[in-house]
Motif scaffolding. Structure first.
Motif, PDB file in Angstrom:
ATOM      1  N   GLY A 204     -33.350  59.748   6.644  1.00 45.43           N
ATOM      2  CA  GLY A 204     -33.236  58.769   7.724  1.00 45.43           C
ATOM      3  C   GLY A 204     -32.106  59.114   8.678  1.00 45.43           C
ATOM      4  O   GLY A 204     -30.965  59.280   8.248  1.00 45.43           O
ATOM      5  N   GLY A 205     -32.459  59.225   9.948  1.00 42.92           N
ATOM      6  CA  GLY A 205     -31.463  59.597  10.971  1.00 42.92           C
ATOM      7  C   GLY A 205     -31.182  58.451  11.932  1.00 42.92           C
ATOM      8  O   GLY A 205     -31.062  58.658  13.130  1.00 42.92           O
ATOM      9  N   GLY A 206     -31.076  57.221  11.390  1.00 40.80           N
ATOM     10  CA  GLY A 206     -30.617  56.086  12.203  1.00 40.80           C
ATOM     11  C   GLY A 206     -29.088  56.064  12.192  1.00 40.80           C
ATOM     12  O   GLY A 206     -28.435  57.027  11.770  1.00 40.80           O
TER      13      GLY A 206
ATOM     14  N   GLY B   8     -27.085  54.494  10.261  1.00 40.85           N
ATOM     15  CA  GLY B   8     -26.552  54.628   8.913  1.00 40.85           C
ATOM     16  C   GLY B   8     -26.576  56.068   8.420  1.00 40.85           C
ATOM     17  O   GLY B   8     -25.580  56.576   7.895  1.00 40.85           O
TER      18      GLY B   8
ATOM     19  N   HIS C 273     -39.330  65.420   9.671  1.00 40.64           N
ATOM     20  CA  HIS C 273     -39.529  65.515   8.216  1.00 40.64           C
ATOM     21  C   HIS C 273     -39.702  64.115   7.635  1.00 40.64           C
ATOM     22  O   HIS C 273     -38.735  63.356   7.534  1.00 40.64           O
TER      23      HIS C 273
ATOM     24  N   ALA D 114     -31.338  56.417   3.588  1.00 39.26           N
ATOM     25  CA  ALA D 114     -30.878  55.617   4.743  1.00 39.26           C
ATOM     26  C   ALA D 114     -32.083  55.439   5.658  1.00 39.26           C
ATOM     27  O   ALA D 114     -31.984  55.590   6.871  1.00 39.26           O
TER      28      ALA D 114
ATOM     29  N   GLY E  10     -34.071  52.828   6.346  1.00 43.12           N
ATOM     30  CA  GLY E  10     -34.428  51.574   6.982  1.00 43.12           C
ATOM     31  C   GLY E  10     -35.089  50.552   6.072  1.00 43.12           C
ATOM     32  O   GLY E  10     -35.269  50.761   4.871  1.00 43.12           O
TER      33      GLY E  10
ATOM     34  N   VAL F 236     -37.560  38.121  17.398  1.00 41.23           N
ATOM     35  CA  VAL F 236     -36.482  38.409  18.356  1.00 41.23           C
ATOM     36  C   VAL F 236     -36.989  39.420  19.379  1.00 41.23           C
ATOM     37  O   VAL F 236     -37.507  40.475  19.012  1.00 41.23           O
TER      38      VAL F 236
ATOM     39  N   ASP G 247     -29.893  49.479   6.073  1.00 45.58           N
ATOM     40  CA  ASP G 247     -31.008  48.536   5.922  1.00 45.58           C
ATOM     41  C   ASP G 247     -31.881  48.840   4.714  1.00 45.58           C
ATOM     42  O   ASP G 247     -32.577  47.963   4.212  1.00 45.58           O
TER      43      ASP G 247
END
Ligand SMILES: Cc1cc2nc3c(=O)[nH]c(=O)nc-3n(C[C@H](O)[C@H](O)[C@H](O)COP(=O)(O)OP(=O)(O)OC[C@H]3O[C@@H](n4cnc5c(N)ncnc54)[C@H](O)[C@@H]3O)c2cc1C
Length: 379
Positions: A10-12, A14, A121, A151, A153, A175, A282
């Motif tokens: 995960g490259g957010g 976090g 990936h 990480a 999400g 939202v 998350d």
């Protein structure tokens, strides 16, 4: 420990912050992101002192300050624009700011050599042996690491690999977010605001340089479809008659850049990890957006994890130590955020009137003291 290879899925915010913190601590951290590009959006997010303290420790605070808006006060307003409460955020060693997500990500990336990021990936599954973890991606790539951080999400693949599939809980409201350039006085200097109505809220955040991010909430079913007239028109109707410059900010936003997310979270997970794998951001503790702390928690996680790797004798001990250090902190934020959302979304007229009276009578100092505990956190 230093030569160890840590795979981050995960490259957010976090995942990238974790890679930066581990890289700075001398570990070989590699991020695997399923998207072909790293793509945080242009809308803003609050970075409270607990997060800017992390950025200072990573040596990145000055860069973030240069592209964000300062924030010392938070206003709660009625739909006519009357200020019901003006909360001073208090004095801290670091400021609170509102930054565009894309800018925050760009700053984080200045501290990470590109070869530490593998794009395109998509993790399919993982397998652990006694001292290695293998990540299997779509397209057939397999990579092997000494430890792995999920990480990825709220709908984390790593989490479902460890603990089985589970769906996030929809909390009854959605939202919408947008970004707008606005030349007028959308807010008093150094302030952000949230306006409360009946089952609806509208927030305005100043991301600096005459750019604003707004968010709108409304109690709608989880399968709420966009109105045929489009999101802007729908939001105009939803907030018709509310104070200025709400309509102008909606007008000044690009229709196709308005984001829409259901408010979702999980009940706090008691276990985040197993063997040489853990969760972060998350993936570990998704929370509703009411305190603006989800991304801040991911930044805190990143630094605490790097410190545990640095301090502990084995990777296994480091992962369990990180999880136990972070559980109570993140659980508290998840609970408070959920509660704030419930109160903010009240639509029973009696409760709404009671909320308005209490908000006007409540001492802002009391709220300030309460929030101090959240903002004063040291990793
Ligand atoms: C409306 C709203 C407002 C918010 N406002 C704020 C705020 O003001 N302040 C704040 O701090 N937080 C805020 N948040 C929360 C914040 O956005 C999140 O907590 C934060 O983005 C979490 O970051 P993350 O890196 O953990 O997860 P994500 O940002 O979700 O990143 C996960 C990454 O993993 C990748 N991925 C997923 N699956 C795979 C896979 N199988 N293989 C490889 N890669 C994968 C995804 O593509 C993604 O890039 C808000 C959230 C919402 C919805």
């Amino acid at each position: 420990m230093r030569a160890k290879s840590i795979g981050i899925v995960g490259g957010g915010i976090g995942g990238i912050a974790t890679a930066v913190a581990l890289h700075q601590a001398g570990f070989n951290a590699v991020v695997y992101e399923k998207a072909e590009r790293l793509r945080e959006v242009g809308v803003g997010m609050m970075l409270w002192p607990n997060a800017t303290r992390v950025l200072r420790e990573l040596g990145l605070l000055e860069k973030v300050l240069a592209c964000s808006g300062p924030n010392t006060h938070f206003l709660v307003r009625s739909s006519s624009g009357k200020v019901l409460m003006n909360i001073a955020l208090g004095q801290f060693d670091v400021p609170a700011v509102c930054a565009r997500r894309a800018d925050l990500l760009a700053v984080l990336l200045t501290a990470l050599p590109r070869e530490h990021i593998c794009l395109g990936h998509d993790l399919q599954y993982l397998k652990q042996s006694r001292n290695k973890v293998r990540l299997h991606f779509s397209g057939g790539l397999v990579s092997e690491h000494d430890a792995v951080v999920g990480a990825d999400g709220i709908r984390s693949r790593v989490r479902s690999e460890l603990f089985g599939d589970s769906d996030p809980i929809y909390r009854g409201y959605t939202v919408w977010r947008g970004a707008a350039r606005y030349d007028g006085n959308a807010l008093p200097p150094n302030s952000n605001s949230e306006t409360w109505g009946i089952g609806k809220r509208f927030g305005i955040l100043n991301t600096g340089h005459k750019r604003f991010t707004w968010y709108a909430t409304s109690n709608v079913p989880s399968n709420h479809l966009d109105a045929p007239c489009g999101r802007k028109r729908e939001l105009h109707d939803m907030f018709a008659g509310w104070h200025e410059p709400i309509a102008d900010l909606i007008d000044a936003s690009q229709e196709d850049e308005i984001l829409k997310n259901g408010a979702r979270d999980f009940a706090p997970l008691r276990r985040w990890g197993d063997g040489l794998v853990t969760l972060l951001g998350d993936a570990a503790h998704p929370c509703t957006p009411n305190l603006g702390q989800g991304g801040c928690m991911a930044l805190e996680d990143a630094l605490v994890l790097a410190k545990c790797f640095d301090r502990e004798a084995s990777l296994h001990d480091a992962l369990r130590s990180y999880e136990s250090l972070r559980f109570h902190r993140t659980r508290g934020i998840q609970h408070r955020s959920l509660l704030m959302g419930r109160i903010g979304q009240w639509q029973n007229p009696l409760l709404v009137t009671g909320r308005r009276v209490v908000t006007r009578l409540l001492s802002p100092k009391l709220i300030e003291r309460n929030l101090r505990r959240v903002y004063a956190y040291q990793t």
